[in-house]
Design an enzyme around this catalytic site. Structure first.
Site, short mmCIF file in Angstrom:
data_model
loop_
_atom_site.label_atom_id
_atom_site.label_comp_id
_atom_site.label_asym_id
_atom_site.label_seq_id
_atom_site.Cartn_x
_atom_site.Cartn_y
_atom_site.Cartn_z
N ARG A 6 44.80 36.46 10.64
CA ARG A 6 46.07 35.71 10.55
C ARG A 6 46.99 36.25 9.46
O ARG A 6 47.69 35.49 8.79
CB ARG A 6 45.79 34.22 10.31
CG ARG A 6 44.98 33.57 11.41
CD ARG A 6 45.70 33.61 12.75
NE ARG A 6 44.85 33.07 13.81
CZ ARG A 6 44.05 33.80 14.58
NH1 ARG A 6 44.00 35.11 14.41
NH2 ARG A 6 43.30 33.24 15.51
N SER A 59 47.02 25.01 13.90
CA SER A 59 45.99 25.09 12.86
C SER A 59 46.61 25.06 11.47
O SER A 59 47.51 25.84 11.16
CB SER A 59 45.18 26.38 13.03
OG SER A 59 44.48 26.38 14.26
N GLU A 116 47.10 28.31 6.88
CA GLU A 116 47.58 29.17 7.95
C GLU A 116 49.06 28.90 8.21
O GLU A 116 49.80 29.80 8.59
CB GLU A 116 46.77 28.94 9.23
CG GLU A 116 47.16 29.88 10.36
CD GLU A 116 46.18 29.87 11.51
OE1 GLU A 116 46.62 29.94 12.67
OE2 GLU A 116 44.95 29.80 11.26
#
Length: 303
Positions: A162, A211, A287
């Protein structure tokens, strides 16, 4: 200064975030081509403002009143050349999946239900189902903050889970070249339907940013561990602060239940961060990207 951009002052941003939270930025405009990006940079420089780029707003938690120039990417042209798809930064990921399907191209099924844009996916190396965005990227084109256009080949792009070394603070993504492979249309469509169905079963509907924290790595087991697992084990599934709460379906999703604020979401993130650290010795990493002037009282964000 004269500009063709429709620059709006004191603009309310909450409508540009999927969680519907966000205050008033000093300046706002939509970029439909490279020239409009150049104009935006020049205007922001004249006002001594930083430029913050957003796409679908599916991964951006917007603060109460960020004193910045927010530029929304609405460049959505797509070109298919053989097994290559060249997409502008504002194109939605599911759109690319559908275009790939129509051309019998495989390798982008994972994005069939991801509510983000190509530009955002390049910044954060989006992914799902053991696949990452940069697995199929050939090159990324963009404009730096001095107005210089540059194409970066995949070999020069560093990635991790990510994350990539393409930073929106100094490089605005305008276009991504994706290299796929020929496949069976029936199998491609089946996989897309499976992914979409799984997402609907396991993730909550409503106002959310997806998320909240990244997956963590368990060195004792040599595998990744869902942040949702840690948050759930700390008894935070369904935990509420103000108008926001951790989802009862998936603990790593924060939901705006109506009237949720920027502070409510940060309070929830803070609760998760410190409880998980205390119980498991794991430091969760956000995130979601946070657009705010200052987070000095929220040190967990940068840990």
């Amino acid at each position: 200064m004269r500009t063709q951009l429709d620059i709006q002052n004191n603009y309310l941003l909450k409508g540009h975030s999927t969680i519907r939270i966000g205050g008033v930025c000093s300046h706002f405009a939509e970029a439909s081509n490279e020239n409009s990006i150049m104009e935006a940079l020049e205007y922001a420089y004249s006002k001594n403002k930083k430029v913050h780029v957003i796409g679908a707003g599916s991964n951006v938690l917007i603060g109460e009143n960020p004193d910045t120039f927010v530029l929304k990417m609405v460049m959505r042209d797509v070109e298919v050349i053989g097994e290559k798809i060249i997409a502008k930064a504002g194109v939605y990921l599911p759109t690319i999946s559908r275009i790939a399907l129509c051309h019998g191209l495989t390798g982008f099924e994972w994005a069939s239900a991801i509510p983000g844009t190509i530009g955002g996916a390049a910044i954060m190396n989006a992914g799902a189902y053991d696949t990452e965005f940069f697995d199929k990227v050939e090159a990324v084109t963009g404009i730096d903050m001095n107005g210089n256009k540059k194409t970066i080949p995949r070999s020069d792009i560093e990635t991790s889970h990510r994350s990539s070394n393409i930073h929106p603070e100094n490089f605005i993504v305008t276009e991504v070249s994706i290299l796929l492979q020929k496949g069976d249309i029936g199998k491609i469509e089946k996989k897309m339907l499976e992914y979409t169905s799984y997402r609907k079963r396991t993730q909550p509907k409503g106002l959310t940013l997806g998320s909240t924290f990244m997956q963590s790595f368990d060195f004792t087991r040599g595998t990744g561990v869902s942040a949702g697992y840690y948050i759930d084990q700390c008894g935070l599934k369904g935990f509420t602060v103000g108008g926001a709460s951790f989802s009862k379906i998936h603990a790593n999703f924060i939901m705006n239940q109506g009237g949720g604020t920027f502070s409510d979401v940060l309070d929830l993130m803070e609760q998760a961060y410190y409880r998980v650290q205390e119980k498991f010795g794991v430091k969760l990493r956000p995130e979601v990207k946070i657009l705010a002037d200052s987070l000095l009282t929220r040190k967990f964000v940068s840990n």
